[in-house]
Design a protein around this motif. Structure first.
Motif, PDB file in Angstrom:
ATOM      1  N   HIS A 356     -39.188 -71.885  93.885  1.00  0.00           N
ATOM      2  CA  HIS A 356     -39.899 -70.636  92.162  1.00  0.00           C
ATOM      3  C   HIS A 356     -40.087 -72.387  91.294  1.00  0.00           C
ATOM      4  N   LEU A 357     -39.017 -73.155  91.203  1.00  0.00           N
ATOM      5  CA  LEU A 357     -38.913 -74.878  90.642  1.00  0.00           C
ATOM      6  C   LEU A 357     -40.396 -75.480  90.534  1.00  0.00           C
ATOM      7  N   SER A 358     -40.440 -75.021  91.771  1.00  0.00           N
ATOM      8  CA  SER A 358     -41.553 -76.647  91.551  1.00  0.00           C
ATOM      9  C   SER A 358     -42.963 -75.517  91.626  1.00  0.00           C
ATOM     10  N   GLU A 360     -42.590 -74.443  88.942  1.00  0.00           N
ATOM     11  CA  GLU A 360     -42.241 -74.737  87.698  1.00  0.00           C
ATOM     12  C   GLU A 360     -43.007 -76.260  86.795  1.00  0.00           C
ATOM     13  N   ILE A 361     -41.970 -77.048  87.698  1.00  0.00           N
ATOM     14  CA  ILE A 361     -42.072 -78.317  87.346  1.00  0.00           C
ATOM     15  C   ILE A 361     -42.550 -78.883  88.432  1.00  0.00           C
ATOM     16  N   ASN A 362     -42.901 -80.476  88.927  1.00  0.00           N
ATOM     17  CA  ASN A 362     -42.452 -81.130  89.350  1.00  0.00           C
ATOM     18  C   ASN A 362     -41.560 -82.278  89.751  1.00  0.00           C
ATOM     19  N   LEU A 363     -41.268 -81.454  90.547  1.00  0.00           N
ATOM     20  CA  LEU A 363     -39.853 -81.928  91.462  1.00  0.00           C
ATOM     21  C   LEU A 363     -39.639 -83.322  92.388  1.00  0.00           C
ATOM     22  N   GLY A 364     -40.850 -83.434  91.993  1.00  0.00           N
ATOM     23  CA  GLY A 364     -40.939 -85.263  92.691  1.00  0.00           C
ATOM     24  C   GLY A 364     -40.547 -85.602  91.420  1.00  0.00           C
ATOM     25  N   ASN A 365     -41.395 -85.571  89.925  1.00  0.00           N
ATOM     26  CA  ASN A 365     -41.053 -86.635  88.967  1.00  0.00           C
ATOM     27  C   ASN A 365     -39.090 -87.134  88.706  1.00  0.00           C
ATOM     28  N   ASP A 366     -40.072 -88.076  87.838  1.00  0.00           N
ATOM     29  CA  ASP A 366     -38.809 -88.974  88.338  1.00  0.00           C
ATOM     30  C   ASP A 366     -37.208 -88.768  87.747  1.00  0.00           C
ATOM     31  N   ALA A 367     -36.413 -89.155  88.604  1.00  0.00           N
ATOM     32  CA  ALA A 367     -34.784 -89.182  87.983  1.00  0.00           C
ATOM     33  C   ALA A 367     -34.182 -90.284  87.409  1.00  0.00           C
ATOM     34  N   SER A 368     -34.513 -90.811  87.158  1.00  0.00           N
ATOM     35  CA  SER A 368     -33.402 -92.244  86.413  1.00  0.00           C
ATOM     36  C   SER A 368     -33.644 -91.759  84.893  1.00  0.00           C
ATOM     37  N   LEU A 370     -30.817 -90.089  83.543  1.00  0.00           N
ATOM     38  CA  LEU A 370     -29.195 -88.981  83.396  1.00  0.00           C
ATOM     39  C   LEU A 370     -29.353 -87.227  83.078  1.00  0.00           C
ATOM     40  N   GLU A 371     -29.801 -87.799  81.656  1.00  0.00           N
ATOM     41  CA  GLU A 371     -30.260 -86.442  80.676  1.00  0.00           C
ATOM     42  C   GLU A 371     -31.346 -85.715  81.470  1.00  0.00           C
ATOM     43  N   ASP A 372     -32.320 -86.166  82.656  1.00  0.00           N
ATOM     44  CA  ASP A 372     -33.384 -85.564  83.126  1.00  0.00           C
ATOM     45  C   ASP A 372     -32.551 -84.784  83.990  1.00  0.00           C
ATOM     46  N   VAL A 373     -31.895 -85.347  85.108  1.00  0.00           N
ATOM     47  CA  VAL A 373     -31.076 -85.109  86.115  1.00  0.00           C
ATOM     48  C   VAL A 373     -30.687 -83.694  85.776  1.00  0.00           C
ATOM     49  N   LEU A 374     -29.372 -84.180  84.605  1.00  0.00           N
ATOM     50  CA  LEU A 374     -28.664 -82.808  84.334  1.00  0.00           C
ATOM     51  C   LEU A 374     -29.123 -81.820  84.368  1.00  0.00           C
ATOM     52  N   GLU A 375     -30.319 -82.148  83.486  1.00  0.00           N
ATOM     53  CA  GLU A 375     -31.324 -80.773  82.727  1.00  0.00           C
ATOM     54  C   GLU A 375     -31.687 -80.134  84.577  1.00  0.00           C
ATOM     55  N   MET A 376     -31.793 -80.872  85.380  1.00  0.00           N
ATOM     56  CA  MET A 376     -32.515 -80.101  86.664  1.00  0.00           C
ATOM     57  C   MET A 376     -31.266 -79.399  87.247  1.00  0.00           C
ATOM     58  N   ASP A 377     -30.148 -80.205  86.990  1.00  0.00           N
ATOM     59  CA  ASP A 377     -28.595 -79.185  87.575  1.00  0.00           C
ATOM     60  C   ASP A 377     -28.947 -78.476  86.902  1.00  0.00           C
ATOM     61  N   HIS A 378     -28.976 -77.967  85.868  1.00  0.00           N
ATOM     62  CA  HIS A 378     -28.332 -76.914  84.955  1.00  0.00           C
ATOM     63  C   HIS A 378     -29.633 -75.895  85.755  1.00  0.00           C
ATOM     64  N   LEU A 379     -30.893 -75.835  84.925  1.00  0.00           N
ATOM     65  CA  LEU A 379     -32.073 -75.373  85.365  1.00  0.00           C
ATOM     66  C   LEU A 379     -32.117 -74.127  87.173  1.00  0.00           C
ATOM     67  N   ALA A 380     -31.562 -75.307  87.911  1.00  0.00           N
ATOM     68  CA  ALA A 380     -31.740 -75.106  89.793  1.00  0.00           C
ATOM     69  C   ALA A 380     -30.488 -73.840  89.620  1.00  0.00           C
ATOM     70  N   ARG A 381     -29.506 -74.083  88.526  1.00  0.00           N
ATOM     71  CA  ARG A 381     -28.419 -73.448  88.602  1.00  0.00           C
ATOM     72  C   ARG A 381     -28.575 -71.901  88.116  1.00  0.00           C
TER      73      ARG A 381
END
Ligand code: NDP
Ligand code: MG
Length: 395
Positions: A356-358, A360-368, A370-381
């Motif tokens: 589902h997430l893929s 909506e968004i490219n899961l391969g997007n850069d994870a360098s 922290l805000e992007d990572v935490l946003e993904m963590d939140h969205l996936a939950r």
């Protein structure tokens, strides 16, 4: 000067083993304890803080500050509560920090501890899966050292000592196979939390024990191997080894393999990280090879344990996929533990969430970041929760 230490997740299984080694090595007479953290087990946290004469004890639960203060009264030890207080405790420099909070909640304190440019003993694999590149980059920028504490990764680290990584052909981490190693699919469908919690060889926290039964733990560890050591995904394998004596093997281009053997006792890997680069004597059982008689190895079954197949995808995609995978897994585990979904539904839910997430968004997007990572963590939950409650259906 006394060596200073902090333990994040002190009241857990890894935390207790770390505490045991610190106490045996002389406790407060030898180490200056900066911070100890826990969550629900306030009595034990206060007891540990008093024993090690910690500067500060922190609970992750803001509702328990009063209890913690009460338990520490007269000790002179500071008390604090909440996730921000845990992160702030990591801002207090310590020469050696154990990161042993369970789940993605361990990520921020690990990152904050790295800023001091000292040693981080990393048991919290979820942080590495969620934001491996961020942790490694942060260690580099601040000249800090990350030592892996997961037994397989400590084993790989040790097998690589003195070797040129360019000569490595393959890395094999072992899996006990957990309590359901030989269970047929039909029986796995109805496996209960009580059955999943009992690990045949290791004594660990409930969450990692259930992850071992579903092999989500090995899935996290495959990704962890990829992130920490940087080897290509097709060089990394998992092999079932029911005795849990060989923890990992590294194969070199001359055909030689270096294996790490030890009893299934986490004080081994923790003690290695605590004493590195020395090898100090440790209070762990010695192996009796003759008594063991034989060590066996089997192919893992990714049909019964789809988590392994999902891990392969994450190892290829990298970017934000690790954060999505781990967060969805944490939600699936919560739901299984609450009796709301079945054992096999965990992998289904994680797979659905990723797919589902893929869209909506490219899961391969850069994870360098922290805000992007935490946003993904939140969205996936959020997505995993919605998918589980049928609020959205998978196309
Ligand atoms: P436990 O569940 O035994 O302990 C977890 C620790 O984290 C406890 O101190 C707990 O506090 C605290 N905690 C729980 N939730 C939160 C939160 N939201 N925020 C802050 N702290 C929290 O886990 P383990 O010791 O088994 O595992 C810890 C980490 O080490 C995990 O990442 C695991 O994957 C990894 N690991 C564990 C191994 C093992 O043998 N146990 C082996 C290899 C890796 P409290 O108990 O007071 O509620
Ligand atoms: Mg492990």
């Amino acid at each position: 000067m006394m060596r200073s230490i902090s333990i994040f997740g002190a009241t857990g299984s890894i935390g207790e083993s770390t505490f045991d080694l610190i106490v045996r090595a002389g406790g407060a007479d030898v180490f200056r304890t900066v911070a100890l953290t826990g969550c629900g087990n306030i009595t034990r946290l206060a007891e540990m803080a008093r024993t090690l004469r910690a500067e500060i004890a922190v609970t992750a639960d803001p509702g328990r500050l009063f209890d913690l203060r009460a338990a520490l009264v007269g000790s002179g030890i500071e008390a604090a509560a909440g996730p921000d207080a845990i992160a702030e405790a990591a801002d207090r420099p310590a020469d050696w920090t154990m990161s042993a909070i369970v789940g993605a909640a361990g990520l921020v304190p690990s990152l904050r501890a790295l800023r001091h440019g000292r040693t981080l003993a990393l048991a919290n694999k979820e942080g590495l899966v969620t934001a491996g590149s961020l942790l490694l980059a942060s260690a580099k920028v601040h000249s800090a050292t990350i030592l892996p504490v997961d037994s397989e990764h400590s084993a790989v680290f040790q097998a690589l000592m003195g070797e040129d990584t360019a000569t490595v052909e393959r890395v094999i981490i072992t899996a006990s196979g957990g309590p359901f190693r030989d269970w047929p699919l039909e029986r796995l469908k109805v496996a209960t939390v009580a059955e999943a919690k009992v690990h045949p060889n290791w004594s660990m926290g409930n969450r990692i024990s259930i992850d071992s039964a579903s092999m989500f733990n090995k899935a996290l560890e495959l990704i962890e191997t990829r992130e920490y050591f940087g080897f290509d995904p097709d060089m990394i394998e998992a092999v079932v080894h029911p005795q849990s004596i060989v923890h990992a093997l590294v194969g070199f281009r001359d055909g030689a393999m270096m294996a790490h053997l030890g009893p299934p006792d986490m004080r081994h890997a923790i003690g290695f990280a605590l004493n590195f680069p020395d090898r100090a004597a440790l209070p762990v059982a010695r192996l009796d090879l003759v008594q063991l008689g034989s060590l066996t190895f089997q192919e893992p079954d990714s049909k019964r344990f789809p988590a392994l197949r999902l891990a392969r995808e994450v190892m290829q995609i990298r970017g934000l996929s690790g954060a999505a995978f781990n967060a969805a897994k944490e939600i699936a585990l919560d739901l299984f533990m609450a009796g709301r979904i079945g054992f096999l539904d965990m992998a289904c839910l994680v797979e659905k969430t990723l797919s589902h997430l893929s869209s909506e968004i490219n899961l391969g997007n850069d994870a360098s970041n922290l805000e992007d990572v935490l946003e993904m963590d939140h969205l996936a939950r959020q997505r995993a929760g919605e998918l589980a409650s049928g609020k959205i259906t998978n196309r």
